[in-house]
Scaffold this motif. Structure first.
Motif, PDB file in Angstrom:
ATOM      1  N   SER A   1       1.030  -0.748   0.169  1.00  0.00           N
ATOM      2  CA  SER A   1      -0.102   0.559   0.271  1.00  0.00           C
ATOM      3  C   SER A   1       0.915   1.406  -0.072  1.00  0.00           C
ATOM      4  CB  SER A   1      -0.962  -0.063   1.180  1.00  0.00           C
ATOM      5  OG  SER A   1      -1.551  -1.334   1.043  1.00  0.00           O
ATOM      6  N   PHE A   2       1.997   1.231   0.412  1.00  0.00           N
ATOM      7  CA  PHE A   2       3.222   2.174   1.199  1.00  0.00           C
ATOM      8  C   PHE A   2       3.619   2.687  -0.813  1.00  0.00           C
ATOM      9  CE2 PHE A   2       7.302   3.850   1.091  1.00  0.00           C
ATOM     10  CZ  PHE A   2       7.097   5.001   1.560  1.00  0.00           C
ATOM     11  N   ILE A   3       3.617   1.617  -0.752  1.00  0.00           N
ATOM     12  CA  ILE A   3       4.577   1.395  -2.581  1.00  0.00           C
ATOM     13  C   ILE A   3       3.142   2.410  -3.950  1.00  0.00           C
ATOM     14  CG2 ILE A   3       5.413   0.185  -5.045  1.00  0.00           C
ATOM     15  CD1 ILE A   3       7.705   0.816  -1.837  1.00  0.00           C
ATOM     16  N   GLN A   4       2.197   1.861  -3.627  1.00  0.00           N
ATOM     17  CA  GLN A   4       1.018   2.142  -4.211  1.00  0.00           C
ATOM     18  C   GLN A   4       0.894   3.716  -4.207  1.00  0.00           C
ATOM     19  OE1 GLN A   4      -1.866  -0.906  -4.615  1.00  0.00           O
ATOM     20  NE2 GLN A   4      -3.393   0.225  -6.407  1.00  0.00           N
ATOM     21  N   THR A   5       0.499   3.989  -2.717  1.00  0.00           N
ATOM     22  CA  THR A   5       0.173   5.613  -2.377  1.00  0.00           C
ATOM     23  C   THR A   5       0.746   6.268  -3.705  1.00  0.00           C
ATOM     24  OG1 THR A   5      -0.891   4.397  -1.132  1.00  0.00           O
ATOM     25  CG2 THR A   5      -0.351   6.947  -1.000  1.00  0.00           C
ATOM     26  N   THR A   6       2.498   5.934  -2.830  1.00  0.00           N
ATOM     27  CA  THR A   6       3.900   6.932  -3.256  1.00  0.00           C
ATOM     28  C   THR A   6       3.949   6.916  -4.583  1.00  0.00           C
ATOM     29  OG1 THR A   6       5.072   6.004  -0.908  1.00  0.00           O
ATOM     30  CG2 THR A   6       6.458   6.914  -2.831  1.00  0.00           C
ATOM     31  N   THR A   7       4.021   6.001  -5.695  1.00  0.00           N
ATOM     32  CA  THR A   7       3.842   5.699  -6.768  1.00  0.00           C
ATOM     33  C   THR A   7       2.482   6.355  -8.002  1.00  0.00           C
ATOM     34  OG1 THR A   7       3.242   3.917  -7.060  1.00  0.00           O
ATOM     35  CG2 THR A   7       5.292   4.180  -7.104  1.00  0.00           C
ATOM     36  N   THR A   8       1.752   6.269  -6.798  1.00  0.00           N
ATOM     37  CA  THR A   8       0.360   7.786  -6.991  1.00  0.00           C
ATOM     38  C   THR A   8       0.162   8.531  -7.276  1.00  0.00           C
ATOM     39  OG1 THR A   8      -0.574   5.028  -6.975  1.00  0.00           O
ATOM     40  CG2 THR A   8      -2.137   6.701  -7.675  1.00  0.00           C
ATOM     41  N   LEU A   9       1.163   9.399  -6.514  1.00  0.00           N
ATOM     42  CA  LEU A   9       0.427  10.672  -6.003  1.00  0.00           C
ATOM     43  C   LEU A   9       0.722  11.325  -6.677  1.00  0.00           C
ATOM     44  CD1 LEU A   9      -0.584  11.937  -3.233  1.00  0.00           C
ATOM     45  CD2 LEU A   9       1.622  12.145  -2.719  1.00  0.00           C
ATOM     46  N   PRO A  10       2.154  10.949  -7.408  1.00  0.00           N
ATOM     47  CA  PRO A  10       2.504  11.740  -9.013  1.00  0.00           C
ATOM     48  C   PRO A  10       1.518  12.184  -9.247  1.00  0.00           C
ATOM     49  CG  PRO A  10       4.357  10.810  -7.911  1.00  0.00           C
ATOM     50  CD  PRO A  10       3.133   9.920  -7.481  1.00  0.00           C
ATOM     51  N   ASN A  11       0.915  11.488  -9.900  1.00  0.00           N
ATOM     52  CA  ASN A  11       0.028  11.146 -10.878  1.00  0.00           C
ATOM     53  C   ASN A  11      -1.040  12.859 -10.638  1.00  0.00           C
ATOM     54  OD1 ASN A  11      -1.845  10.635 -13.122  1.00  0.00           O
ATOM     55  ND2 ASN A  11      -2.796  10.067 -11.653  1.00  0.00           N
ATOM     56  N   PHE A  12      -1.479  13.327  -9.493  1.00  0.00           N
ATOM     57  CA  PHE A  12      -2.738  13.862  -8.869  1.00  0.00           C
ATOM     58  C   PHE A  12      -1.637  15.639  -8.809  1.00  0.00           C
ATOM     59  CE2 PHE A  12      -4.113   9.712  -7.736  1.00  0.00           C
ATOM     60  CZ  PHE A  12      -5.458   9.922  -7.997  1.00  0.00           C
ATOM     61  N   ILE A  13      -0.652  15.581  -8.745  1.00  0.00           N
ATOM     62  CA  ILE A  13       0.355  16.158  -8.670  1.00  0.00           C
ATOM     63  C   ILE A  13      -0.081  17.812 -10.180  1.00  0.00           C
ATOM     64  CG2 ILE A  13       2.342  18.102  -7.871  1.00  0.00           C
ATOM     65  CD1 ILE A  13       2.906  15.154  -5.915  1.00  0.00           C
ATOM     66  N   SER A  14      -0.512  18.702 -10.113  1.00  0.00           N
ATOM     67  CA  SER A  14      -0.447  19.299 -10.915  1.00  0.00           C
ATOM     68  C   SER A  14       1.499  20.115 -11.304  1.00  0.00           C
ATOM     69  CB  SER A  14      -0.917  20.972 -10.555  1.00  0.00           C
ATOM     70  OG  SER A  14      -0.505  22.057 -11.706  1.00  0.00           O
ATOM     71  N   TRP A  15       0.823  20.705 -12.618  1.00  0.00           N
ATOM     72  CA  TRP A  15       2.593  19.989 -13.318  1.00  0.00           C
ATOM     73  C   TRP A  15       3.003  21.639 -13.063  1.00  0.00           C
ATOM     74  CZ3 TRP A  15       5.856  17.104 -15.015  1.00  0.00           C
ATOM     75  CH2 TRP A  15       5.469  15.970 -15.660  1.00  0.00           C
ATOM     76  N   ILE A  16       2.508  22.560 -12.582  1.00  0.00           N
ATOM     77  CA  ILE A  16       2.753  23.622 -12.310  1.00  0.00           C
ATOM     78  C   ILE A  16       3.602  24.007 -11.349  1.00  0.00           C
ATOM     79  CG2 ILE A  16       2.656  25.897 -11.676  1.00  0.00           C
ATOM     80  CD1 ILE A  16      -0.120  26.414 -13.860  1.00  0.00           C
ATOM     81  N   ILE A  17       2.699  22.515  -9.527  1.00  0.00           N
ATOM     82  CA  ILE A  17       3.435  22.181  -8.829  1.00  0.00           C
ATOM     83  C   ILE A  17       5.147  21.525  -9.191  1.00  0.00           C
ATOM     84  CG2 ILE A  17       3.650  20.843  -6.469  1.00  0.00           C
ATOM     85  CD1 ILE A  17       0.563  21.844  -6.464  1.00  0.00           C
ATOM     86  N   VAL A  18       4.564  20.232 -10.157  1.00  0.00           N
ATOM     87  CA  VAL A  18       6.180  19.642  -9.863  1.00  0.00           C
ATOM     88  C   VAL A  18       7.074  20.774 -10.732  1.00  0.00           C
ATOM     89  CG1 VAL A  18       6.731  17.938 -12.156  1.00  0.00           C
ATOM     90  CG2 VAL A  18       4.628  17.637 -10.908  1.00  0.00           C
ATOM     91  N   TYR A  19       6.919  22.416 -12.181  1.00  0.00           N
ATOM     92  CA  TYR A  19       7.887  22.640 -12.350  1.00  0.00           C
ATOM     93  C   TYR A  19       8.908  22.944 -11.015  1.00  0.00           C
ATOM     94  CZ  TYR A  19       9.762  26.725 -14.594  1.00  0.00           C
ATOM     95  OH  TYR A  19      10.724  27.347 -14.859  1.00  0.00           O
TER      96      TYR A  19
END
Length: 306
Positions: free
Chosen positions: A112-130
């Motif tokens: 669950s930890f690995i799945q949550t950690t790897t899935t979370l970036p999908n919900f981050i805006s590209w502006i925040i990623v930048y």
């Protein structure tokens, strides 16, 4: 004596509830995907804002031919689009491998930890990623600061302005952001595999790796092929947000993809008819590629999505 109990409840017609639940989604696609198609007519006119369409000169296929007349510019855009999409398709099996390996993890908490950690970036805006990537890889960022103190480099490296690594940097970001989310679909496909197949394989002496190769992988390959066909149909659509926030004059020659180019032509430079013509051309090519890939899949495997 047979006694029949009559119920006062009226049976609801089967299928009404799912139909009603689907109406908002149908309405969404009609409003945002089909009604805008009427705007394609502007590609055949020399449209100017504020001028009624009936008073606008009809130019026919002028702007469609303009795409090829300006090939020195549009050719670079199409090259960038195809290269980035090709790498995306080439790396798509990583999601399958990741899902299969994650499914083999026995610890539910760690899984669950690995799945949550790897899935979370999908919900981050590209502006925040930048903003996050800027704080790490900019001239004054963490990576340059650490490397300078360790003596690994003599001067800070401008990663955001390095055109030689622009493609690879964006591909790595896309993989980091979407790997976990893409794996969810394959995890769902793995969950649908009949457990008796694993039991039969174990009875025949198959170990964990043999079960993965002979049971799990064939169970998800159909799902992968469907997503592969959809990926091929969208080969000219890389997305807009990622390349909009990371684009700058130093790497524009490598990051100017079709979606960003259409935005610049239509919104920034006001060439509405030309940008609509590019959008129509991209849609037609995408449909043609989908039908071609679908026929190839049908002949080779007997499976297709149409």
């Amino acid at each position: 004596m047979e006694i029949r109990l009559k119920s006062n409840r009226k049976r609801k017609p089967m299928g009404r509830a799912p139909f009603l639940l689907s109406l908002p989604f149908v309405a969404f696609f009609i409003v945002f995907s089909y009604i805008p198609l009427f705007g394609w007519v502007y590609a055949f006119f020399d449209y100017r804002p504020g001028v009624p369409l009936l008073k606008t000169p009809f130019v026919g296929l002028k702007y469609f031919l303009e795409i090829f007349r300006e090939w020195s510019q549009t050719g670079i855009v199409i090259r960038n689009t195809l290269v980035l999409s090709f790498f995306g398709i080439l790396l798509s099996p990583l999601a399958v491998v990741f899902a299969i390996l994650l499914n083999e993890v026995k610890s539910k908490r760690f899984k669950s930890f690995i799945q949550t950690t790897t899935t979370l970036p999908n919900f981050i805006s590209w502006i925040i990623v930048y903003g996050l990537m800027y704080s790490i890889f900019s001239m004054d960022g963490m990576v340059n600061t650490v490397f300078m103190k360790l003596g690994l480099i003599d001067q800070p490296q401008n990663i955001f302005g390095n055109a030689d690594i622009a493609w690879y940097f964006q591909i790595a970001l896309g993989l980091w952001k979407g790997l976990g989310w893409s794996a969810i679909i394959y995890l769902a496909a793995i969950a649908g595999i009949d457990q008796e197949q694993y039991d039969a394989a174990k009875v025949d002496g198959a170990g964990r790796w043999r079960c993965m190769w002979n049971v799990t992988l064939p169970g998800v390959i159909t799902t992968y092929l469907v997503l592969l066909l959809l990926g091929i149909s969208n080969i000219l659509s890389n997305g807009f947000e990622q390349y909009y926030v990371f684009n700058n004059p130093l790497v524009s020659e490598k990051l100017m993809v079709l979606d960003l180019y259409v935005y610049n032509m239509g919104i920034v430079y006001g060439q509405y008819s030309y940008s609509i013509a590019i959008g129509i051309w991209k849609t037609i090519v995408g449909i043609a590629m989908l039908l071609t890939a679908n026929q190839i899949s049908k002949k080779l495997r007997g499976d297709s999505i149409i």
